[in-house]
Design a protein around this motif. Structure first.
Motif, PDB file in Angstrom:
ATOM      1  N   GLU A  32      -6.065  -1.807  -1.527  1.00  0.00           N
ATOM      2  CA  GLU A  32      -5.514  -0.536  -1.998  1.00  0.00           C
ATOM      3  C   GLU A  32      -4.054  -0.685  -2.415  1.00  0.00           C
ATOM      4  O   GLU A  32      -3.523   0.155  -3.154  1.00  0.00           O
ATOM      5  CB  GLU A  32      -5.641   0.525  -0.903  1.00  0.00           C
ATOM      6  CG  GLU A  32      -7.083   0.838  -0.539  1.00  0.00           C
ATOM      7  CD  GLU A  32      -7.206   1.678   0.716  1.00  0.00           C
ATOM      8  OE1 GLU A  32      -6.177   2.220   1.188  1.00  0.00           O
ATOM      9  OE2 GLU A  32      -8.329   1.807   1.243  1.00  0.00           O
ATOM     10  N   GLY A  33      -3.401  -1.730  -1.929  1.00  0.00           N
ATOM     11  CA  GLY A  33      -2.027  -2.010  -2.320  1.00  0.00           C
ATOM     12  C   GLY A  33      -1.926  -3.046  -3.416  1.00  0.00           C
ATOM     13  O   GLY A  33      -0.827  -3.522  -3.721  1.00  0.00           O
ATOM     14  N   GLY A  34      -3.063  -3.406  -4.011  1.00  0.00           N
ATOM     15  CA  GLY A  34      -3.048  -4.406  -5.067  1.00  0.00           C
ATOM     16  C   GLY A  34      -3.079  -5.826  -4.554  1.00  0.00           C
ATOM     17  O   GLY A  34      -2.698  -6.762  -5.277  1.00  0.00           O
ATOM     18  N   PRO A  76      -6.040  -0.065  -6.964  1.00  0.00           N
ATOM     19  CA  PRO A  76      -5.384  -0.088  -8.280  1.00  0.00           C
ATOM     20  C   PRO A  76      -6.148  -0.971  -9.262  1.00  0.00           C
ATOM     21  O   PRO A  76      -6.711  -2.010  -8.882  1.00  0.00           O
ATOM     22  CB  PRO A  76      -3.996  -0.657  -7.987  1.00  0.00           C
ATOM     23  CG  PRO A  76      -3.782  -0.466  -6.530  1.00  0.00           C
ATOM     24  CD  PRO A  76      -5.134  -0.535  -5.895  1.00  0.00           C
ATOM     25  N   GLY A 123       3.452   6.233  -3.097  1.00  0.00           N
ATOM     26  CA  GLY A 123       4.527   6.290  -4.088  1.00  0.00           C
ATOM     27  C   GLY A 123       5.879   5.877  -3.550  1.00  0.00           C
ATOM     28  O   GLY A 123       6.914   6.298  -4.084  1.00  0.00           O
ATOM     29  N   ARG A 165       0.825  -1.212   0.000  1.00  0.00           N
ATOM     30  CA  ARG A 165       0.000   0.000   0.000  1.00  0.00           C
ATOM     31  C   ARG A 165       0.859   1.261   0.000  1.00  0.00           C
ATOM     32  O   ARG A 165       0.474   2.283  -0.574  1.00  0.00           O
ATOM     33  CB  ARG A 165      -0.926  -0.032   1.218  1.00  0.00           C
ATOM     34  CG  ARG A 165      -1.932   1.097   1.276  1.00  0.00           C
ATOM     35  CD  ARG A 165      -2.913   0.877   2.431  1.00  0.00           C
ATOM     36  NE  ARG A 165      -3.799   2.020   2.596  1.00  0.00           N
ATOM     37  CZ  ARG A 165      -3.527   3.064   3.368  1.00  0.00           C
ATOM     38  NH1 ARG A 165      -2.381   3.115   4.034  1.00  0.00           N
ATOM     39  NH2 ARG A 165      -4.380   4.069   3.468  1.00  0.00           N
ATOM     40  N   HIS A 213       7.263  -3.762  -5.090  1.00  0.00           N
ATOM     41  CA  HIS A 213       5.826  -4.012  -4.971  1.00  0.00           C
ATOM     42  C   HIS A 213       5.501  -5.497  -5.105  1.00  0.00           C
ATOM     43  O   HIS A 213       4.674  -6.031  -4.353  1.00  0.00           O
ATOM     44  CB  HIS A 213       5.078  -3.195  -6.027  1.00  0.00           C
ATOM     45  CG  HIS A 213       3.612  -3.098  -5.765  1.00  0.00           C
ATOM     46  ND1 HIS A 213       2.678  -2.997  -6.785  1.00  0.00           N
ATOM     47  CD2 HIS A 213       2.891  -3.094  -4.610  1.00  0.00           C
ATOM     48  CE1 HIS A 213       1.469  -2.926  -6.261  1.00  0.00           C
ATOM     49  NE2 HIS A 213       1.567  -2.981  -4.956  1.00  0.00           N
ATOM     50  N   VAL A 241       3.447   1.665  -1.668  1.00  0.00           N
ATOM     51  CA  VAL A 241       3.810   1.888  -3.077  1.00  0.00           C
ATOM     52  C   VAL A 241       2.677   2.576  -3.814  1.00  0.00           C
ATOM     53  O   VAL A 241       2.876   3.584  -4.512  1.00  0.00           O
ATOM     54  CB  VAL A 241       4.168   0.547  -3.757  1.00  0.00           C
ATOM     55  CG1 VAL A 241       4.371   0.754  -5.254  1.00  0.00           C
ATOM     56  CG2 VAL A 241       5.418  -0.053  -3.119  1.00  0.00           C
ATOM     57  N   THR A 242       1.452   2.065  -3.683  1.00  0.00           N
ATOM     58  CA  THR A 242       0.340   2.565  -4.497  1.00  0.00           C
ATOM     59  C   THR A 242      -0.278   3.850  -3.963  1.00  0.00           C
ATOM     60  O   THR A 242      -0.741   4.690  -4.727  1.00  0.00           O
ATOM     61  CB  THR A 242      -0.758   1.493  -4.616  1.00  0.00           C
ATOM     62  OG1 THR A 242      -1.204   1.136  -3.305  1.00  0.00           O
ATOM     63  CG2 THR A 242      -0.223   0.249  -5.335  1.00  0.00           C
ATOM     64  N   VAL A 243      -0.289   4.011  -2.633  1.00  0.00           N
ATOM     65  CA  VAL A 243      -0.941   5.183  -2.039  1.00  0.00           C
ATOM     66  C   VAL A 243       0.043   6.329  -1.834  1.00  0.00           C
ATOM     67  O   VAL A 243      -0.304   7.501  -2.040  1.00  0.00           O
ATOM     68  CB  VAL A 243      -1.615   4.808  -0.701  1.00  0.00           C
ATOM     69  CG1 VAL A 243      -2.192   6.047  -0.002  1.00  0.00           C
ATOM     70  CG2 VAL A 243      -2.730   3.785  -0.942  1.00  0.00           C
ATOM     71  N   LYS A 254       3.602  -7.784  -2.287  1.00  0.00           N
ATOM     72  CA  LYS A 254       2.358  -8.508  -2.552  1.00  0.00           C
ATOM     73  C   LYS A 254       2.529 -10.001  -2.282  1.00  0.00           C
ATOM     74  O   LYS A 254       1.616 -10.645  -1.725  1.00  0.00           O
ATOM     75  CB  LYS A 254       1.911  -8.271  -3.996  1.00  0.00           C
ATOM     76  CG  LYS A 254       1.421  -6.854  -4.249  1.00  0.00           C
ATOM     77  CD  LYS A 254       0.730  -6.705  -5.599  1.00  0.00           C
ATOM     78  CE  LYS A 254       1.711  -6.862  -6.743  1.00  0.00           C
ATOM     79  NZ  LYS A 254       1.033  -6.647  -8.053  1.00  0.00           N
TER      80      LYS A 254
END
Length: 214
Positions: free
Chosen positions: A180-182, A213, A130, A124, A135, A126-128, A139
């Motif tokens: 939210e983090g994929g 994402p 940056g 998360r 990643h 990474v995606t929220v 995951k």
């Protein structure tokens, strides 16, 4: 419920936070479940508010969350929720009333600081936010953890005891927001049921959702 001697004539607990941080939500959730009055102080971390001298006197490493409970200052989310349970309720209820329960709660607190951080939290980040992290590795760590957790929850409602404990509070935020983090939760029915049980607790407060994402 809070002990009367701990709430009378006290100012609200100040919670220094980033509202998108699962570590901060962990503390807010605990405060809300215990019905402890609190005030959120959102730090402008993009402009370095968490590194300012006034704040590092409260949180020496310049991290969120931190609290100021009428002059008692403390940082680190797992330390804070343990303190809150002890000060405002019965610690045995939250940390375990037997050696086996306490060991199991501590194990899940360690997982929250380890696999949860390296897995759903880092994914998360990474995606929220940056963050420049791996990643795919995050995951993979999340899915490995979730497979173990889902099996662990097959015939039980809570992680460490026959009731909600600090183990569940420490794990909730980043696991609930893992998509939210994929990291989808569709394959983990027991985890989803566990999340729903936490969300049904009196006093539950959620964390604002971020986009999932594509």
């Amino acid at each position: 419920m809070p002990r009367a001697e701990d709430t009378q004539s006290n100012a609200p607990v100040k919670l220094y936070r980033n509202p998108k941080s699962g570590h901060c939500h962990r503390v807010e959730l605990m405060l809300s479940l215990l019905s402890v009055p609190y005030e959120c102080v959102d730090l402008d971390m993009s402009n370095g508010a968490h590194k300012a001298p006034d704040y590092t006197r409260i949180s020496p490493l310049g991290q969120v969350p931190a609290i100021d409970d009428n002059g008692v200052t403390l940082s680190d989310s797992n330390a804070i929720i343990t303190y809150l349970a002890d000060r405002y309720d019965n610690l045995d209820d939250w940390f375990g009333s037997t050696p086996a329960e306490r060991a199991e709660v501590q194990r899940w607190l360690s997982i929250a600081a380890g696999e949860v951080f390296r897995g759903p939290c880092s994914a998360r980040l990474v995606t929220v936010f940056g963050a420049q992290l791996d990643h795919d590795a995050a995951k993979a760590t999340a899915h490995n953890l979730f497979r173990v957790m889902d099996e662990h929850l097959l015939n039980r409602e809570w992680l460490a005891a026959g009731r909600c404990t600090l183990a569940d509070i420490a794990g909730y935020s980043y696991i609930a927001h893992a998509p939210e983090g994929g990291v989808p939760l569709s394959s983990y029915s027991n985890i989803r049921a566990w999340l729903e049980r936490i969300e049904a607790l009196p006093g539950f407060v959620g964390m604002a959702r971020s986009p999932v994402p594509a």
